[in-house]
Design a protein around this motif. Structure first.
Motif, PDB file in Angstrom:
ATOM      1  N   PRO A 184       0.427   2.879   5.559  1.00 51.63           N
ATOM      2  CA  PRO A 184      -0.600   3.623   4.812  1.00 51.63           C
ATOM      3  C   PRO A 184      -1.887   2.812   4.680  1.00 51.63           C
ATOM      4  CG  PRO A 184       1.469   3.551   3.622  1.00 51.63           C
ATOM      5  CD  PRO A 184       1.598   2.605   4.758  1.00 51.63           C
ATOM      6  N   LEU A 185      -2.986   3.517   4.588  1.00 57.22           N
ATOM      7  CA  LEU A 185      -4.279   2.859   4.454  1.00 57.22           C
ATOM      8  C   LEU A 185      -4.547   2.497   3.001  1.00 57.22           C
ATOM      9  CD1 LEU A 185      -6.299   5.302   6.669  1.00 57.22           C
ATOM     10  CD2 LEU A 185      -6.183   2.850   7.052  1.00 57.22           C
TER      11      LEU A 185
ATOM     12  N   ARG B 191       5.374  14.926   8.648  1.00 53.24           N
ATOM     13  CA  ARG B 191       4.519  15.865   9.375  1.00 53.24           C
ATOM     14  C   ARG B 191       5.362  16.893  10.102  1.00 53.24           C
ATOM     15  NH1 ARG B 191      -0.419  15.578  10.228  1.00 53.24           N
ATOM     16  NH2 ARG B 191      -0.243  16.591  12.226  1.00 53.24           N
TER      17      ARG B 191
ATOM     18  N   HIS C 130     -10.450   3.950  -7.180  1.00 55.67           N
ATOM     19  CA  HIS C 130     -11.270   4.569  -6.121  1.00 55.67           C
ATOM     20  C   HIS C 130     -11.502   6.045  -6.412  1.00 55.67           C
ATOM     21  CE1 HIS C 130     -10.966   0.880  -3.967  1.00 55.67           C
ATOM     22  NE2 HIS C 130      -9.668   0.965  -3.816  1.00 55.67           N
TER      23      HIS C 130
ATOM     24  N   PHE D 142      -4.696  10.382   8.140  1.00 54.49           N
ATOM     25  CA  PHE D 142      -3.845  10.293   6.961  1.00 54.49           C
ATOM     26  C   PHE D 142      -2.458  10.857   7.308  1.00 54.49           C
ATOM     27  CE2 PHE D 142      -2.401  12.253   2.865  1.00 54.49           C
ATOM     28  CZ  PHE D 142      -2.239  11.082   2.162  1.00 54.49           C
ATOM     29  N   ARG D 143      -1.404  10.158   7.015  1.00 56.88           N
ATOM     30  CA  ARG D 143      -0.017  10.518   7.317  1.00 56.88           C
ATOM     31  C   ARG D 143       0.307  10.407   8.806  1.00 56.88           C
ATOM     32  NH1 ARG D 143       2.428  15.205   6.028  1.00 56.88           N
ATOM     33  NH2 ARG D 143       0.589  16.512   6.121  1.00 56.88           N
ATOM     34  N   ARG D 144      -0.624   9.880   9.627  1.00 57.32           N
ATOM     35  CA  ARG D 144      -0.314   9.698  11.050  1.00 57.32           C
ATOM     36  C   ARG D 144      -0.091   8.229  11.383  1.00 57.32           C
ATOM     37  NH1 ARG D 144      -3.548  14.249  11.236  1.00 57.32           N
ATOM     38  NH2 ARG D 144      -3.033  15.756  12.846  1.00 57.32           N
TER      39      ARG D 144
ATOM     40  N   GLN E 193       1.443  10.597   1.177  1.00 61.13           N
ATOM     41  CA  GLN E 193       1.538   9.745   2.371  1.00 61.13           C
ATOM     42  C   GLN E 193       2.943   9.774   2.960  1.00 61.13           C
ATOM     43  OE1 GLN E 193       0.204   5.883   1.047  1.00 61.13           O
ATOM     44  NE2 GLN E 193      -1.824   6.216   1.873  1.00 61.13           N
TER      45      GLN E 193
ATOM     46  N   ALA F 197      -7.453   1.809   0.297  1.00 67.52           N
ATOM     47  CA  ALA F 197      -8.885   2.076   0.136  1.00 67.52           C
ATOM     48  C   ALA F 197      -9.612   0.818  -0.317  1.00 67.52           C
ATOM     49  CB  ALA F 197      -9.074   3.184  -0.887  1.00 67.52           C
TER      50      ALA F 197
ATOM     51  N   THR G  38     -11.838   5.809   3.590  1.00 63.46           N
ATOM     52  CA  THR G  38     -10.377   5.979   3.668  1.00 63.46           C
ATOM     53  C   THR G  38      -9.935   7.422   3.420  1.00 63.46           C
ATOM     54  OG1 THR G  38     -10.170   3.745   2.826  1.00 63.46           O
ATOM     55  CG2 THR G  38      -8.177   5.082   2.784  1.00 63.46           C
ATOM     56  N   PHE G  39     -10.486   8.046   2.369  1.00 65.44           N
ATOM     57  CA  PHE G  39     -10.024   9.390   2.002  1.00 65.44           C
ATOM     58  C   PHE G  39     -10.563  10.478   2.937  1.00 65.44           C
ATOM     59  CE2 PHE G  39     -10.235   7.181  -2.282  1.00 65.44           C
ATOM     60  CZ  PHE G  39      -8.903   6.817  -2.244  1.00 65.44           C
ATOM     61  N   TYR G  40     -11.408  10.094   3.874  1.00 62.28           N
ATOM     62  CA  TYR G  40     -12.016  11.072   4.795  1.00 62.28           C
ATOM     63  C   TYR G  40     -11.492  10.921   6.220  1.00 62.28           C
ATOM     64  CZ  TYR G  40     -15.167  11.623   0.886  1.00 62.28           C
ATOM     65  OH  TYR G  40     -15.662  11.859  -0.368  1.00 62.28           O
ATOM     66  N   ARG G  41     -10.606   9.981   6.427  1.00 61.19           N
ATOM     67  CA  ARG G  41     -10.102   9.737   7.783  1.00 61.19           C
ATOM     68  C   ARG G  41      -9.217  10.889   8.242  1.00 61.19           C
ATOM     69  NH1 ARG G  41     -10.591   4.366   9.615  1.00 61.19           N
ATOM     70  NH2 ARG G  41      -9.124   5.006  11.211  1.00 61.19           N
ATOM     71  N   ASP G  42      -9.145  11.075   9.568  1.00 60.14           N
ATOM     72  CA  ASP G  42      -8.328  12.186  10.082  1.00 60.14           C
ATOM     73  C   ASP G  42      -6.930  11.723  10.473  1.00 60.14           C
ATOM     74  OD1 ASP G  42      -8.847  10.779  12.349  1.00 60.14           O
ATOM     75  OD2 ASP G  42      -9.973  12.364  13.373  1.00 60.14           O
TER      76      ASP G  42
ATOM     77  N   ARG H  76      -5.820  18.141   2.924  1.00 56.97           N
ATOM     78  CA  ARG H  76      -6.121  19.517   3.316  1.00 56.97           C
ATOM     79  C   ARG H  76      -4.944  20.208   4.010  1.00 56.97           C
ATOM     80  NH1 ARG H  76      -8.978  15.853   6.030  1.00 56.97           N
ATOM     81  NH2 ARG H  76      -8.682  15.723   8.262  1.00 56.97           N
TER      82      ARG H  76
ATOM     83  N   PRO I  82     -11.306  15.209   1.475  1.00 57.18           N
ATOM     84  CA  PRO I  82     -10.485  16.137   2.269  1.00 57.18           C
ATOM     85  C   PRO I  82      -9.079  15.635   2.602  1.00 57.18           C
ATOM     86  CG  PRO I  82     -12.029  14.972   3.678  1.00 57.18           C
ATOM     87  CD  PRO I  82     -12.234  14.440   2.303  1.00 57.18           C
ATOM     88  N   SER I  83      -8.619  14.560   1.986  1.00 54.04           N
ATOM     89  CA  SER I  83      -7.375  13.899   2.416  1.00 54.04           C
ATOM     90  C   SER I  83      -6.168  14.825   2.522  1.00 54.04           C
ATOM     91  CB  SER I  83      -7.017  12.776   1.444  1.00 54.04           C
ATOM     92  OG  SER I  83      -8.072  11.903   1.286  1.00 54.04           O
TER      93      SER I  83
ATOM     94  N   SER J  95       0.821  -1.208   0.000  1.00 53.71           N
ATOM     95  CA  SER J  95       0.000   0.000   0.000  1.00 53.71           C
ATOM     96  C   SER J  95       0.859   1.264   0.000  1.00 53.71           C
ATOM     97  CB  SER J  95      -0.932  -0.018   1.205  1.00 53.71           C
ATOM     98  OG  SER J  95      -0.172  -0.120   2.387  1.00 53.71           O
TER      99      SER J  95
ATOM    100  N   ASP K 179     -16.787   3.563   1.468  1.00 51.06           N
ATOM    101  CA  ASP K 179     -15.393   3.536   1.922  1.00 51.06           C
ATOM    102  C   ASP K 179     -15.033   4.921   2.456  1.00 51.06           C
ATOM    103  OD1 ASP K 179     -12.680   2.234   1.974  1.00 51.06           O
ATOM    104  OD2 ASP K 179     -12.244   4.047   0.842  1.00 51.06           O
TER     105      ASP K 179
END
Lengths: 309, 179
Positions: free
Chosen positions: B82-83, A309, A29, B76-78, A305, B85, B70-74, A45, A42-43, A2, B68
């Motif tokens: 990686p997730l 951060r 997707h 991402f990058r934490r 990804q 989808a 995945t793209f709305y999770r808070d 943002r 919103p990925s 992934s 799904d």
């Protein structure tokens, strides 16, 4: 898998087939996302992306910008025409100044071969090559393969001919790498003056007879004649080029099978391809444009990804 | 790793019937209600409930979507990994509908928060409810509570609630195990 095996998208030759699989699965997707009533997620943002176009571009720039906005990234645009590059500033200084504004990802088109690789070694941002001279245009090749996969179910085992100005094309080289990596057979077809001398060393066959090339293939990826990159005359006249390498409906009707027609655009209608062919049901030119946004969303999302951060 | 069975297949079957009846009580013929299972794990529960409503309780025209988030999770990058989808299958608009979000386990509430955002891409529903098989109370990060719950569990943070389905693990069951 992934996660991409690369930190930047500099060219297809740096990718593995598993990277392409991951990009395509992610693009599937995003294709669903961009067909929703609200085509935005919103990925990204908290990500800022700079589109640095040192060479003119319309569709690639729009496609990238749309992809970035649909991922909710902040976007800044730069065109060399109205910039300090005209005043003699170096590429690294230009980019470092932009990066000082906390940019995470740079999408760059540049006339010099290897500009993306050079930049990736000197700046701390993810680099996406949106075309470097006559070298590579990886996202175009990815969306081309994605469109073939969508139309024919698979790229593996398919016969693809790239027709036209191979010598000046970055699309051709990236396509050759991408298609071969996925198990397709590739031929190139065009005037001998527009075919690079050592192209067969890439495992590509050369065919100078358009009819034979079309009879062999499942897909014809027709390239634009890049007049703006030609410093000498590579063929006697446009009329002669069209007669020998232009694709019209009559040629396709006489093949006895239906092949898929592609073109990365912009089309010189009536030169490399006639209007009736470009607009026919065999053509997937507009699908390529739609898929371009989904594939670029996937590439940006996967590279983002890896942004620290 | 110690593993304790919380629900067996018989328990789950009874719970599914109860949840289906509760849904019918509140949504009657489902003419203005849609079910949305959260991918990937909530989709199994959503499909089971939809099948039960159609076959046992003769609900006709029931609409089921799989969403799904995945793209709305808070996160991402934490995350360390990686997730990936999964597919969204929503061939309807939820504008003006009563929506029942379905997931297997309610833990922090962040998945449900992401689902609420994701659903905005499909219209503005009149009302949204939440149905879960397992409600891990005392573990919420957000003020989200279910309207329908199969079983409430007081599991500690070191414990993991694992739901298995016959379709994927040959057996319907819910386990609690130490992480």
């Amino acid at each position: 898998m992934s996660e991409l095996s690369v930190e930047h998208l500099l060219g297809i030759k740096y990718l593995k087939s598993t990277d392409i699989d991951l990009i395509f699965r992610t693009a599937d997707h995003f294709k669903e996302v961009i067909n929703r009533p609200i085509k935005k997620v919103p990925s990204l943002r908290d990500i800022t992306i700079a589109n640095l176009f040192f060479e003119n571009s319309t569709r690639t720039k729009l496609s990238f910008e749309l992809a970035e906005k649909r991922l909710s990234a902040d976007v800044i645009n730069f065109s060399a025409g109205q910039s300090s590059v005209k005043k003699g500033e170096t590429l690294i200084d230009t980019v470092n100044n932009i990066l000082a504004m906390k940019v995470d990802i740079v999408v760059m088109r540049h006339a010099s071969v290897g500009a993306g690789v050079f930049l990736s070694r000197h700046v701390d941002a993810k680099i996406i090559n949106a075309g470097d001279g006559t070298h590579e245009h990886p996202t175009q090749a990815l969306l081309d393969s994605y469109s073939i996969r969508e139309k024919l179910g698979n790229v593996k085992g398919k016969k693809i001919v790239i027709v036209g100005d191979i010598l000046h094309s970055r699309v051709a080289l990236s396509n050759i790498f991408a298609l071969q990596l996925q198990g397709a057979e590739v031929k190139v077809c065009g005037p001998t003056t527009l075919i690079p001398k050592y192209i067969s060393s890439l495992g590509v066959q050369v065919e100078t007879n358009l009819k034979k090339a079309l009879e062999w293939c499942d897909v014809a990826n027709v390239l634009r004649v890049q007049n703006e990159r030609m410093d000498i005359k590579y063929f006697p006249s446009t009329r002669e080029y069209t007669q020998l390498f232009g694709i019209n409906q009559e040629i396709l009707d006489n093949l006895g099978k239906k092949i898929v027609i592609m073109h990365p655009g912009p089309i010189n209608r009536g030169v490399e391809i006639t209007s009736d062919v470009a607009d026919s049901d065999q053509s997937i030119i507009l699908n390529q444009v739609e898929n371009g946004v989904a594939v670029r969303m996937a590439v940006i999302y996967l590279l983002a990804q890896q942004v620290k951060r | 790793m110690s593993k304790k069975t919380l629900l067996n297949s018989k328990d789950i079957e009874i719970i599914l019937h109860r949840l289906a009846c509760q849904l019918i009580e509140n949504h009657n013929d489902f003419s203005n209600t849609v079910l949305i299972g959260l991918q990937p794990r909530g989709s199994f529960l959503a499909k089971r409930l939809a099948d039960l409503l159609k076959t046992t309780y003769q609900v006709e025209g029931l609409q089921l979507g799989l969403l799904d988030i995945t793209f709305y999770r808070d996160d991402f990058r934490r995350r360390d990994a990686p997730l990936a989808a999964t597919a969204t299958e929503m061939d309807f608009i939820i504008e003006g509908k009563n929506v029942v979000i379905i997931d297997d386990v309610l833990y922090s509430g962040r998945s449900v928060r992401a689902a609420l955002t994701a659903m905005q891409a499909y219209g503005r529903p009149d009302n949204i409810e939440l149905l879960v098989l397992i409600d891990r109370r005392f573990s919420r990060h957000l003020p989200i509570q279910p309207n329908y719950r199969g079983r409430q569990v007081d599991a500690i943070n070191k414990e993991k609630v694992l739901v298995t389905w016959a379709e994927t693990h040959k057996k319907d069951a819910v386990y609690i195990e130490l992480k």
